[in-house]
Design an enzyme around this catalytic site. Structure first.
Site, mmCIF file in Angstrom:
data_model
loop_
_atom_site.group_PDB
_atom_site.id
_atom_site.type_symbol
_atom_site.label_atom_id
_atom_site.label_comp_id
_atom_site.label_asym_id
_atom_site.label_seq_id
_atom_site.Cartn_x
_atom_site.Cartn_y
_atom_site.Cartn_z
ATOM 1 N N TYR A 30 -2.469 -1.339 -0.605
ATOM 2 C CA TYR A 30 -3.058 -0.044 -0.941
ATOM 3 C C TYR A 30 -2.318 0.803 -2.082
ATOM 4 O O TYR A 30 -2.639 1.390 -2.068
ATOM 5 C CB TYR A 30 -3.130 0.886 0.618
ATOM 6 C CG TYR A 30 -4.837 -0.315 0.875
ATOM 7 C CD1 TYR A 30 -6.154 0.252 0.606
ATOM 8 C CD2 TYR A 30 -4.213 -1.235 1.849
ATOM 9 C CE1 TYR A 30 -7.106 -0.856 0.694
ATOM 10 C CE2 TYR A 30 -5.438 -2.293 2.430
ATOM 11 C CZ TYR A 30 -6.312 -1.746 2.579
ATOM 12 O OH TYR A 30 -8.145 -2.352 2.380
ATOM 13 N N ARG A 44 -4.430 6.191 2.355
ATOM 14 C CA ARG A 44 -5.220 6.213 3.533
ATOM 15 C C ARG A 44 -6.147 6.504 2.684
ATOM 16 O O ARG A 44 -7.115 5.924 2.738
ATOM 17 C CB ARG A 44 -4.404 6.326 4.585
ATOM 18 C CG ARG A 44 -3.900 6.935 5.180
ATOM 19 C CD ARG A 44 -3.438 7.899 5.824
ATOM 20 N NE ARG A 44 -3.495 7.825 6.683
ATOM 21 C CZ ARG A 44 -2.792 8.622 8.014
ATOM 22 N NH1 ARG A 44 -2.956 9.606 8.400
ATOM 23 N NH2 ARG A 44 -4.071 8.218 9.436
ATOM 24 N N ASN A 53 -17.505 2.731 -1.215
ATOM 25 C CA ASN A 53 -17.541 1.446 -1.990
ATOM 26 C C ASN A 53 -18.596 -0.065 -1.736
ATOM 27 O O ASN A 53 -17.371 -0.707 -0.152
ATOM 28 C CB ASN A 53 -16.655 0.908 -2.579
ATOM 29 C CG ASN A 53 -16.677 -0.070 -3.850
ATOM 30 O OD1 ASN A 53 -17.525 -0.248 -4.375
ATOM 31 N ND2 ASN A 53 -16.153 -1.311 -3.832
ATOM 32 N N CYS A 60 -12.863 -5.820 -4.225
ATOM 33 C CA CYS A 60 -12.025 -4.404 -3.225
ATOM 34 C C CYS A 60 -11.552 -5.080 -1.759
ATOM 35 O O CYS A 60 -10.594 -5.141 -1.773
ATOM 36 C CB CYS A 60 -12.552 -3.643 -2.425
ATOM 37 S SG CYS A 60 -14.187 -3.846 -1.311
ATOM 38 N N HIS A 61 -11.435 -7.090 -2.167
ATOM 39 C CA HIS A 61 -11.566 -7.788 -1.003
ATOM 40 C C HIS A 61 -10.061 -8.296 -1.637
ATOM 41 O O HIS A 61 -9.299 -8.660 -0.395
ATOM 42 C CB HIS A 61 -11.913 -8.952 -0.986
ATOM 43 C CG HIS A 61 -12.618 -9.362 -2.181
ATOM 44 N ND1 HIS A 61 -13.547 -9.733 -2.879
ATOM 45 C CD2 HIS A 61 -11.269 -10.546 -2.476
ATOM 46 C CE1 HIS A 61 -13.221 -10.263 -4.080
ATOM 47 N NE2 HIS A 61 -11.774 -11.140 -3.751
ATOM 48 N N GLU A 87 -9.567 -18.192 -3.156
ATOM 49 C CA GLU A 87 -9.091 -17.428 -4.297
ATOM 50 C C GLU A 87 -7.755 -17.984 -4.857
ATOM 51 O O GLU A 87 -7.454 -18.647 -5.747
ATOM 52 C CB GLU A 87 -9.208 -15.706 -4.661
ATOM 53 C CG GLU A 87 -10.565 -15.602 -4.644
ATOM 54 C CD GLU A 87 -10.183 -14.456 -5.281
ATOM 55 O OE1 GLU A 87 -8.925 -13.229 -5.196
ATOM 56 O OE2 GLU A 87 -11.738 -13.448 -5.489
#
Length: 90
Positions: A30, A44, A53, A60-61, A87
């Site tokens: 992040y 944050r 989203n 986003c994972h 993955e």
DNA sequence: CATTTGACGCCAA
DNA sequence: TTTGGCGCCAAAT
């Protein structure tokens, strides 16, 4: 075209663009995403934006915590873990 | 416009 | 090492 209005991409837009660019099997923190978006301390805010989203086109994972933890996921933490694990075995 | 929210990060104990 | 607490910030209410 001529009507180019200073379209300042919102922080959210930048985050989406950055996350979209994360290649399969890779992960970003992040803080990293926040820094790329121009706000190194908005880690944050990044999580907050991704939380809202619901676009599957945005991986986003692949965004995890700085300490290596998987973090959260609007579709279920476990799901995120599974995707990353999947993955991992390219 | 003010306040709350929250998928984070870092430090002290 | 693990836990609690504080800081930090955009977006939502």
């Amino acid at each position: 075209m001529g009507l180019e209005k200073t379209q300042m991409k919102s922080f959210k837009e930048k985050v989406f663009e950055i996350v979209k660019k994360i290649s399969r099997g890779k992960t970003m923190t992040y803080k990293q995403v926040a820094k790329m978006a121009g706000l190194p301390r908005a880690c944050r805010a990044v999580g907050n934006v991704l939380n809202k989203n619901y676009d599957s086109k945005i991986p986003c994972h692949r965004v995890i915590r700085t300490d290596g933890s998987v973090g959260g996921y609007n579709r279920g933490r476990q799901k995120k873990i599974n995707l990353l694990r999947n993955e991992k075995t390219i």
